[in-house]
Design a protein around this motif. Sequence first.
Motif, short mmCIF file in Angstrom:
data_model
loop_
_atom_site.label_atom_id
_atom_site.label_comp_id
_atom_site.label_asym_id
_atom_site.label_seq_id
_atom_site.Cartn_x
_atom_site.Cartn_y
_atom_site.Cartn_z
N ALA A 78 0.84 -1.19 0.00
CA ALA A 78 0.00 0.00 0.00
C ALA A 78 0.88 1.24 0.00
N ASN A 79 0.32 2.33 -0.48
CA ASN A 79 1.07 3.58 -0.56
C ASN A 79 0.95 4.33 0.77
N PRO A 80 2.02 4.39 1.56
CA PRO A 80 1.95 5.04 2.87
C PRO A 80 1.75 6.55 2.78
N ALA A 81 2.04 7.13 1.62
CA ALA A 81 1.90 8.57 1.45
C ALA A 81 0.51 8.95 0.94
N GLY A 82 -0.28 7.96 0.53
CA GLY A 82 -1.60 8.25 0.00
C GLY A 82 -2.68 7.94 1.01
N GLY A 83 -3.92 8.13 0.61
CA GLY A 83 -5.02 7.77 1.47
C GLY A 83 -5.15 8.64 2.70
N MET A 84 -5.52 8.03 3.82
CA MET A 84 -5.82 8.75 5.06
C MET A 84 -5.00 8.17 6.21
#
Length: 235
Positions: free
Chosen positions: A130-136
């Motif tokens: 998963a992208n740790p810089a994206g999302g919430m």
Amino acid sequence: MNDSTENLLHETLLHDTLHTHVREHDGDAGPHLVGLADGALRVARRRQRLARAGAGVALAAAVATAWVAVADDGPPRAHVVQPAEGSDTPKAATVSLLPVTSSTEQACTQADGGYAVGATANHPAMCIHANPAGGMSNVRVSSAKAQKGDIDGSWQVEVTLTPTDRTRFAAFTGSLVSAPPPRNEFAIVVDGKLRGAPAVAASLTGGRFLIVGVYSGDLTSAQAHDLAQRLDPAR
């Protein structure tokens, strides 16, 4: 079997019985019965931990659940006395909802940096990135409750977000809808551990999502209730 274990078993049975009763008989007293069951179960667990550590009964009494009246003509509500500083009550969980970038049917390597999902009798090992810089990140939870699913009866945790994060969540899930699998999924990460990766078919505007485990049926009753307790800011 010692007294603390017997108490824990008794309170767990009481807890599950009251939850079942509330689901089958929807009434005004339902939330108060659930509050009593949840409070009693938490007290029993704390008493068991204190007994193992050799602590006295006095500290266990400090976290006892008391019933107080809201008003003379109002229904009673559960009030949990906060434990003293330095107790073993766990701190609130940290929640992140991250866009999935890849998912492979193989175990993660040490250099992968992905979330490892162990193999089961019905599912292979997985490695989910998963992208740790994206999302919430630092998601704010309004409430969380453990319950049985309507379809297969497996345990799950229903999470409701605060109004501010509901808006963010709707925009975030809406951005995943048109992406191909597995990039239409989001990773539910609680305290650094992957708790699920549901796919999104439409923007989720209600501010709610379910934690069922990476695979449906992963959660036991105890795990679901423990997780709900960690997530719910009111507990």
